[in-house]
Design an enzyme around this catalytic site. Structure first.
Site, PDB file in Angstrom:
ATOM      1  N   TYR A 144       1.126  -0.935  -0.116  1.00  0.00           N
ATOM      2  CA  TYR A 144       0.282   0.409   0.303  1.00  0.00           C
ATOM      3  C   TYR A 144       0.746   1.044   0.170  1.00  0.00           C
ATOM      4  O   TYR A 144       2.335   1.146   0.852  1.00  0.00           O
ATOM      5  CB  TYR A 144      -0.517   0.149   1.435  1.00  0.00           C
ATOM      6  N   ASP A 239       9.244   2.931   0.693  1.00  0.00           N
ATOM      7  CA  ASP A 239       8.313   3.392   0.647  1.00  0.00           C
ATOM      8  C   ASP A 239       7.931   2.869   2.451  1.00  0.00           C
ATOM      9  O   ASP A 239       7.862   1.747   2.951  1.00  0.00           O
ATOM     10  CB  ASP A 239       6.568   2.905   0.456  1.00  0.00           C
ATOM     11  N   LYS A 267       3.409   8.939   9.371  1.00  0.00           N
ATOM     12  CA  LYS A 267       2.999   7.907  10.006  1.00  0.00           C
ATOM     13  C   LYS A 267       4.641   8.797  11.346  1.00  0.00           C
ATOM     14  O   LYS A 267       4.038   9.768  11.703  1.00  0.00           O
ATOM     15  CB  LYS A 267       3.408   6.792  10.565  1.00  0.00           C
TER      16      LYS A 267
HETATM   17  C1  LIG Z   1       0.071   4.483   6.053  1.00  0.00           C
HETATM   18  C2  LIG Z   1       0.874   3.818   4.579  1.00  0.00           C
HETATM   19  C3  LIG Z   1       1.172   4.675   3.539  1.00  0.00           C
HETATM   20  C4  LIG Z   1       0.280   6.193   3.729  1.00  0.00           C
HETATM   21  O1  LIG Z   1       0.247   6.740   4.523  1.00  0.00           O
HETATM   22  P1  LIG Z   1      -1.310   8.431   4.538  1.00  0.00           P
HETATM   23  O2  LIG Z   1      -0.421   9.405   5.718  1.00  0.00           O
HETATM   24  O3  LIG Z   1      -2.500   7.510   5.289  1.00  0.00           O
HETATM   25  O4  LIG Z   1      -1.601   9.125   3.167  1.00  0.00           O
HETATM   26  C5  LIG Z   1       1.686   4.852   2.166  1.00  0.00           C
HETATM   27  N1  LIG Z   1       2.725   3.477   2.912  1.00  0.00           N
HETATM   28  C6  LIG Z   1       2.722   3.022   3.693  1.00  0.00           C
HETATM   29  C7  LIG Z   1       3.732   1.983   3.421  1.00  0.00           C
HETATM   30  C8  LIG Z   1       1.567   3.188   4.339  1.00  0.00           C
HETATM   31  O5  LIG Z   1       1.898   2.228   5.689  1.00  0.00           O
END
Ligand SMILES: *Cc1c(COP(=O)(O)O)cnc(C)c1O
Length: 428
Positions: A144, A239, A267
């Protein structure tokens, strides 16, 4: 436990907010029942609107790695708020957090702050495309990267050449530039690259997957991916929205000793306020506006409250040499404890863990990619989720999520949790 007030608040919210929530997973669709409304939280505990106390294993999906209402963060935000909450002009604190992040993370010279992980990943991909002059990207099924169009893609019938939108509203035109690979399958990546020679701008990956449960990279998978990217002049994007400042000071890059070209954060870097960031070497970052032609901007980007929270959080992590070991040890303790009771009760399961990320899959086969993760028994998960909730323990309301261990959890909390799993396991 009684959730009367939460249920009433949810019904009220449903009238004016789609599905009653501002992010879908919160609605409990994956597990049934109605979501819990939080009143406040402190340390390892959530306190809901009905007066229940829950041990929290989600921690706002990662940011509260040191526990809720962590005082240095709260104080930093309160102090800043009194001096104005946003100017849309440069402030010194932006440089301070940037300097600290650059000092903690390997292989980055410059960092740009945005407001979410979604924005970070979306901007990183644009930068990779602008830098390489190529259009296509490879992502991995089950990873994601936020909700921007290019990432909402599922495998099409001709998966080697094109993906398909997996949400209405994503155009076929966008989808055709996103190729979908299988996590931990380097041959699959190689096939995609060969079938799209000279067209791939970047490969974006969660270096430890956390959005299909926790799935660690197989030995040498990331290293081989790095070599493939070098060979074909492809930008490798890690990511690290979930893994950054969680698995190590320098995230997965440090843990696995592999350099990505662009790294995305979110995060933890915001300490619980809306922050994302992406970072790279000068050579790449200098392509970004206003230095270079690749456009990216944000009215509230780098705003003082967010930067104050993030700076306090990163400082706390940077100054605590034992933090990442301590988190990993607590997580390992939980792993061993849960493993023992589930095995004793004969519940089919596989537990994956890296650092302070852990997940329990209700299937005994090894879970290395999305297909395997999807094989987990969702009926068992639902029972497990509600059983744990009833014991006062909050895990993610979806089988495809990692649990995030926070330092505020004590060994007593972990023992209480393992005991609860023991009781719940009898009902599975
Ligand atoms: C949570 C998450 C996102 C998205 O971040 P948001 O602040 O919710 O837009 C992208 N990549 C990873 C790996 C994530 O865990």
């Amino acid at each position: 436990m009684n959730y009367k007030r939460s249920s009433a608040l949810f019904a009220q919210a449903e009238n004016v907010i789609p599905g009653g929530v501002n992010s879908p997973v919160r609605a409990f669709k994956g597990v049934g029942g109605t979501p819990i409304f939080v009143k406040e939280a402190k340390g390892a505990y959530l306190y809901d609107e009905d007066g229940n106390r829950l041990i929290d294993y989600i921690n706002s999906w990662g940011p509260m790695i040191l526990g809720h209402a962590f005082e240095p963060v709260v104080n930093a935000v309160v102090d800043k708020a009194k001096k104005g909450t946003s100017f849309g002009m440069p402030t010194e604190i932006e440089t301070k957090i940037a300097e600290l992040a650059v000092s903690m993370v390997p292989n980055i010279d410059k960092i740009r702050f945005v407001n979410s992980g979604t924005e970070a990943c979306m901007s990183a991909v644009r930068l990779a495309r602008g830098f390489t002059g190529k259009d296509k990207i490879i992502k991995f099924a089950g990873c994601y990267h936020g909700h921007s169009d290019s990432f909402l893609i599922q495998a099409g019938s001709g998966a080697v050449t094109l993906g398909e939108p997996n949400s209405p509203g994503v155009t076929a035109g966008t989808a055709k530039d996103t190729l979908l690979a299988r996590y931990n399958d380097i041959d699959n990546v190689n096939t995609l690259i060969e079938a799209n020679k000279g067209e791939i701008a970047c490969i974006i990956i969660e270096p430890v997957a956390g959005n299909m449960g926790c799935i660690p990279p197989k030995k040498d998978f990331l290293k081989t991916l790095r070599a493939l990217c070098d060979k074909h002049n492809i930008i490798l994007i890690f990511d690290e929205v979930m893994t950054g400042f969680r698995l190590a000071k320098g995230g997965a890059q440090e843990l696995y000793n592999i350099n990505a070209d662009i790294v995305c954060f979110g995060k933890v870097i915001g300490g619980g306020l809306p922050v994302g960031a992406f970072a790279s070497r000068n050579e790449i970052m200098n392509h970004l506006a206003p230095l270079g032609p690749v456009y990216q901007a944000g009215t509230l980007s780098g705003n003082p409250l967010a930067m104050a929270a993030g700076l306090a959080m990163l400082n706390a992590l940077n100054n605590d040499v034992e933090i990442f070991n301590r988190l990993a040890e607590k997580t390992a303790y939980l792993h061993v404890g849960i493993e023992k009771v589930l095995s004793a009760k004969g519940v089919s399961h596989t537990i994956n863990r890296v650092g302070s990320m852990i997940s329990v899959h209700f299937d005994e086969s090894e879970v290395v990619d999305f297909e395997m993760a999807a094989k987990g028994n969702n009926e068992t998960f639902k029972k497990f989720f509600h059983g744990m909730l009833n014991e006062g323990i909050y895990i993610a309301p979806s089988a495809f999520e990692t649990w995030f261990i926070a330092d505020a959890l004590t060994y007593d909390d972990l023992d209480v949790t393992i005991e609860a799993v023991n009781r719940v396991a009898k009902t599975l």
